[in-house]
Design a protein around this motif. Structure first.
Motif, PDB file in Angstrom:
ATOM      1  N   ASP A 158       0.932  -1.120  -0.011  1.00  0.00           N
ATOM      2  CA  ASP A 158       0.018  -0.009  -0.073  1.00  0.00           C
ATOM      3  C   ASP A 158       0.807   1.186   0.002  1.00  0.00           C
ATOM      4  N   ARG A 192      -2.443   6.749  -7.707  1.00  0.00           N
ATOM      5  CA  ARG A 192      -3.775   5.802  -7.553  1.00  0.00           C
ATOM      6  C   ARG A 192      -4.726   6.547  -8.488  1.00  0.00           C
ATOM      7  N   ARG A 236       0.736   3.647  -5.098  1.00  0.00           N
ATOM      8  CA  ARG A 236       1.674   3.130  -5.888  1.00  0.00           C
ATOM      9  C   ARG A 236       3.050   4.361  -5.763  1.00  0.00           C
ATOM     10  N   CYS A 240       3.145  -2.080  -5.059  1.00  0.00           N
ATOM     11  CA  CYS A 240       3.255  -0.747  -5.006  1.00  0.00           C
ATOM     12  C   CYS A 240       4.462  -0.058  -5.704  1.00  0.00           C
TER      13      CYS A 240
END
Length: 394
Positions: free
Chosen positions: A151, A164, A288, A358
């Protein structure tokens, strides 16, 4: 505590990064919020390794040698099951119980210091981190940090820009449960048809149609996978506790409803029961990092290679933007694409690296690189990268 490398997260990427760095002589600590390593492969009960092998071909060929191949070999020894071809792709069935055991062995053998039941709650350049466990706070100083949290929690704590997509495009989550007591062979089409009947009769919610079953390879044991909409609270936000809580409750509620219906209406399921819930729902996509290079879905579809590649991506773009099943987009000619080292280094921040789902990539590329086989590969790659820098206090 002073270490050379701090690894945040013990999923497939974090495990590979920690073991690789430690084997290279780096004093390494891995912080994991659950009581076992493995992430999606243990806590979320995802029971298939995807991305280990090249696409197509008459036999399964490993795309990334080293730790990904080693872990696959250990899993095959544990389960007695080898690679299986599903359409154009090769996958390796895996069992979460064996994953946790193998992970423990590799961490112990390599000398990684493991902090289970712990969360990194603050991170400052330098690198200084605070780790919380049951109300106790510990401080860690590290020469380098690898964020394999899935995350991009380090980006959030450091206030770094992250990428994102809008909530309606995020890959939908999955909820996997363990089921015992099933007698006879699984009949996928018959089960799907039975669920359709249940929805039409009003005995099952429409969300039940997102559920399917697969044998674990152990007698009477089945894994049930439910694709969720993620919108149980009105909008999908995989970093919001209210949304995540609703996902867990919805997953259990729908699974119980499906199992109750099948016990009454499906032959061989009369004694079936849920034997274990996942520790958490399987989130496929959230934040990410923004790295020195952003890997794109177009590059993966073109099978592009690069001079500074550190791993290969060999899984199609598996887009799950709804809970109605995946849309697969295959690279041209089934070719592998290179994952550049710059996608694992955070732009403008020395000593901060990233591995797993990520890494720096766009939404489409993430639909390929997020699978566990590729996460093993990027974890290994970043562990090697950090070791080559010689960062640390050692």
């Amino acid at each position: 505590m002073k270490v050379d490398v701090l690894v945040i997260g013990g999923g497939s990427a974090g495990l590979a990064a920690a073991v690789t760095a430690s084997r290279a002589g780096m004093k390494t600590v891995m912080v994991e919020r659950h009581g076992m390593a493995g992430g999606m492969g243990t806590a979320s009960l995802v029971h298939t390794f995807c991305g280990l092998y090249f696409i197509d071909g008459d036999e399964a060929r490993h795309a990334n040698p080293g730790l990904p191949e080693e872990f696959a070999d250990r899993m095959e020894m544990a389960t007695g099951a080898g690679p299986v071809k599903m359409g154009r792709v090769w996958v390796l069935p895996q069992h979460p119980v064996e994953f946790a055991r193998i992970a423990d062995e590799m961490l112990r053998e390599s000398g990684v210091q493991v902090l289970f039941h712990s969360d990194v709650i603050s991170l400052e350049p330098g690198w200084r981190a605070k780790v919380a466990c049951r109300g106790e706070i510990r401080e860690i100083e590290a020469g380098a940090v690898i964020d394999a949290s899935g995350d991009a929690v380090g980006a959030a704590m450091l206030g770094l820009p992250d990428d994102r997509v809008a909530a309606d495009r995020l890959q939908r989550p999955a909820y996997v449960s363990g089921i015992q007591g099933v007698v006879g062979e699984l009949e996928g089409l018959a089960l799907s048809g039975r669920l359709v009947e249940g929805v039409r009769s009003g005995d099952l919610p429409k969300s039940s149609l997102g559920m399917h079953f697969r044998s674990s390879g152990r007698s009477g044991e089945v894994f049930g996978t439910l694709d969720l909409s993620g919108e149980e609270t009105g909008g999908y936000d995989p970093t919001d506790p209210a949304c995540l809580s609703a996902l867990e409750e919805s997953g259990r509620t729908v699974t119980n409803a499906v199992l109750g219906y099948l016990r009454k209406h499906q032959e061989g399921w009369g004694m079936a029961y849920v034997s274990h819930w996942p520790a958490r729902a399987g989130v496929r996509e959230s934040r990410r990092y923004r790295g020195e290079v952003i890997l794109t879905g177009a590059e993966i579809l073109a099978g592009e290679r690069c001079k500074d590649e550190v791993a290969l991506a060999t899984w199609p773009l598996e887009l799950r933007e709804t809970n109605r099943g995946p849309k697969l987009r295959y690279p041209e000619g089934g070719k592998a694409s290179g994952i550049p080292s710059g996608a694992l280094r955070v732009a403008g921040v020395d000593g901060l690296y990233v591995a797993g789902r990520c890494i720096s990539c766009d939404h489409e590329a993430q639909a390929s690189i997020r699978v566990m086989g590729t996460c093993f590969a990027t974890g290994q790659a970043v562990g090697r990268m950090v070791a080559r820098t010689g960062a640390g206090f050692g």
